[in-house]
Design an enzyme around this catalytic site. Structure first.
Site, mmCIF file in Angstrom:
data_model
loop_
_atom_site.group_PDB
_atom_site.id
_atom_site.type_symbol
_atom_site.label_atom_id
_atom_site.label_comp_id
_atom_site.label_asym_id
_atom_site.label_seq_id
_atom_site.Cartn_x
_atom_site.Cartn_y
_atom_site.Cartn_z
ATOM 1 N N PHE A 144 0.750 -1.199 -0.101
ATOM 2 C CA PHE A 144 0.005 0.103 -0.099
ATOM 3 C C PHE A 144 0.895 1.221 0.080
ATOM 4 O O PHE A 144 0.433 2.404 0.790
ATOM 5 C CB PHE A 144 -0.925 -0.009 1.191
ATOM 6 C CG PHE A 144 -1.412 -1.292 1.428
ATOM 7 C CD1 PHE A 144 -2.349 -2.305 0.591
ATOM 8 C CD2 PHE A 144 -1.436 -1.837 2.863
ATOM 9 C CE1 PHE A 144 -2.354 -3.313 1.040
ATOM 10 C CE2 PHE A 144 -1.566 -3.131 3.226
ATOM 11 C CZ PHE A 144 -2.219 -3.790 2.075
ATOM 12 N N CYS A 145 1.859 1.303 -0.770
ATOM 13 C CA CYS A 145 2.984 2.634 -0.648
ATOM 14 C C CYS A 145 3.203 2.953 0.631
ATOM 15 O O CYS A 145 3.516 4.084 0.848
ATOM 16 C CB CYS A 145 2.245 3.428 -1.484
ATOM 17 S SG CYS A 145 2.099 3.233 -3.103
ATOM 18 N N ASN A 146 3.244 1.926 1.701
ATOM 19 C CA ASN A 146 3.655 2.373 2.963
ATOM 20 C C ASN A 146 4.656 1.597 3.568
ATOM 21 O O ASN A 146 4.444 0.513 4.323
ATOM 22 C CB ASN A 146 2.493 2.402 3.838
ATOM 23 C CG ASN A 146 2.613 2.946 5.284
ATOM 24 O OD1 ASN A 146 3.718 2.891 5.745
ATOM 25 N ND2 ASN A 146 1.597 3.508 5.809
#
Ligand SMILES: Cc1ncc(COP(=O)(O)O)c(C=O)c1O
Length: 438
Positions: free
Chosen positions: A356-358
């Site tokens: 999740f791009c985290n």
């Protein structure tokens, strides 16, 4: 069933009808002029901008709303123009979207030092006894920027808004990433006064995509040094003499022509949320989220072993309706997320898998150490699958279910049916597709 609201919200028919009626009944031109169609656009754009401030209870004396393409565009505006110098600090939480992490490259290029405040398993919150140590670690007369998400797009953790004042009292400018928070929580800028706030409107009400916003305090904005000028941001520029005069205030940050035909739909969307009531949405996703967490917590194999593990808080305190988890085989191994994707498709469920791009939240959730990452570079010609094997990850990340304004109890029951597919699942087929980069 749609459970990817943190990816993007859903829109109501009424929003589309209202927007279409507006376009059908008017003629709108590029707002950079004074002709009648231009004036009509300017009026709508100004109204939308004013309503954005009103929605967030931001005083126009204190804040300006700068329209961008998305939250990333707003974060970039701050990152590229923040006056980082040698000796300055950029402080951020492990738990951040890559569009915030990326600001460290601007900091590094200008000689400022980046530090990360870690999250702690299993809740993936920040150890609050540790935070003051970071906030007090600044050197005299410097610009210091502290960035964190009001709500994690990975775990749903809501980091305290009290940090804003705490950080400011130690001389930090605060950049609040509110992208995952504002779709289901009221952000009251009369109560909280972050220097910068970034958000995307499609996450709040689905339509239109392509518009985000930087809410900036006027005095904080005045500190920024834009690295360039463009159409719309200047009063005058010359060619024979390399000189330009910036437009004052927010206008200096308005690159090119605003999305003037879609912007009225932002006001329509915000008014739609207002009619439902953001607190009603908040309460509703809370009730459903508790049910979803319970469903995962109580999911058991026949031998009593847990069939799912949740990353982040299990209780409904200071968290939002974004839930990251993995299904587990009876022997405790993580079920490959590509298989979960396949079963979700079979159930016609839209959810999210991966990191999740985290990456920071993921590194803590999956206990990946710094040493592992330093030793395991993403080598030339490597695929994502090779890399995941190299650093010893049990799967390609987590599963994320996120709720929003149209979620209902029928969704919860369908989710339970879907989750039951993983009970007593000993293995997954070997024909899973290669992973694609996140
Ligand atoms: C917390 C958070 N910040 C920033 C972003 C980036 O938003 P956008 O892709 O709309 O720029 C997202 C998107 O998922 C997000 O969840």
């Amino acid at each position: 069933m749609y459970i990817d609201y943190t990816g993007g919200g859903l829109y109501a028919d009424s929003q589309l009808r209202e927007h279409l009626r507006l376009l059908e009944t008017g003629v709108y031109g590029n707002p950079h002029s004074v002709n009648p169609t231009s004036a009509a656009s300017t009026e709508l754009v100004d109204r939308a901008r004013a309503y954005v401030l009103e929605f967030f209870k931001a005083s126009p004396d204190e804040y300006v709303a700068i329209l961008t393409a998305n939250a990333t565009g707003a974060l970039r505006l701050v990152g590229e123009a923040y006056p980082f110098r040698s000796g300055d600090r950029f402080l951020l939480t492990f738990d951040n979207h890559n569009s915030v992490n990326g600001i460290r490259e601007f900091a590094r290029a200008r000689g400022a030092e980046t530090s990360y405040v870690p999250s702690v398993s299993p809740d993936l919150r920040v150890d609050e006894t540790l935070l003051p140590r970071y906030l007090t670690d600044t050197a005299g007369d410097h610009h210091n920027l502290f960035a964190y998400p009001a709500q994690s797009n990975f775990s749903g953790v809501q980091h305290p808004l009290e940090w804003i004042e705490q950080a400011q009292s130690h001389g930090w400018d605060v950049l609040l990433d509110a992208a995952a928070y504002v779709p289901t929580n009221q952000l009251d800028l009369n109560r909280w006064h972050p220097d910068f706030v970034a958000l995307s409107f499609y996450k709040m009400f689905g339509w239109p995509t392509g518009i985000g916003c930087l809410l900036a305090r006027r005095d904080a904005l005045a500190k920024l040094e834009r690295p360039w000028f463009s159409g719309g941001t200047i009063v005058a520029a010359f060619v024979q003499r390399e000189y330009y005069q910036s437009a004052p205030g927010a206008a200096h940050f308005k690159d090119g022509t605003v999305n003037y035909l879609n912007l009225p739909a932002v006001e329509i969307g915000l008014r739609f949320l207002d009619r439902i009531g953001i607190d009603t949405i908040h309460a509703r996703v809370g009730a459903l989220g508790v049910g979803l967490l319970d469903a995962l917590d109580s999911l058991r194999h026949s031998d009593g072993a847990p069939a799912a593990t949740v990353y982040g808080p299990r209780s409904w305190v200071r968290r939002g309706a974004t839930i990251a988890f993995n299904f587990l085989h009876p022997d405790g191994r993580v079920v490959d997320e590509r298989f979960v994707d396949r079963i979700a498709r079979r159930h016609n469920i839209s959810l999210r898998t991966g990191c999740f791009c985290n990456p920071g939240a993921g590194e803590v959730a999956f206990t990946i150490s710094r040493e592992t990452l330093v030793g395991g570079e993403f080598g030339e010609g490597m695929t994502l699958d090779d890399y995941i094997r190299q650093i010893g990850l049990p799967s390609g990340g987590a599963i994320r279910a996120s709720l929003g304004l149209a979620s209902n109890f029928a969704d919860l029951h369908r989710f339970q049916d879907f989750a039951r597919e993983f009970v007593d699942l000993a293995s997954v087929p070997s024909d899973l597709p290669p992973r694609i980069a996140c």
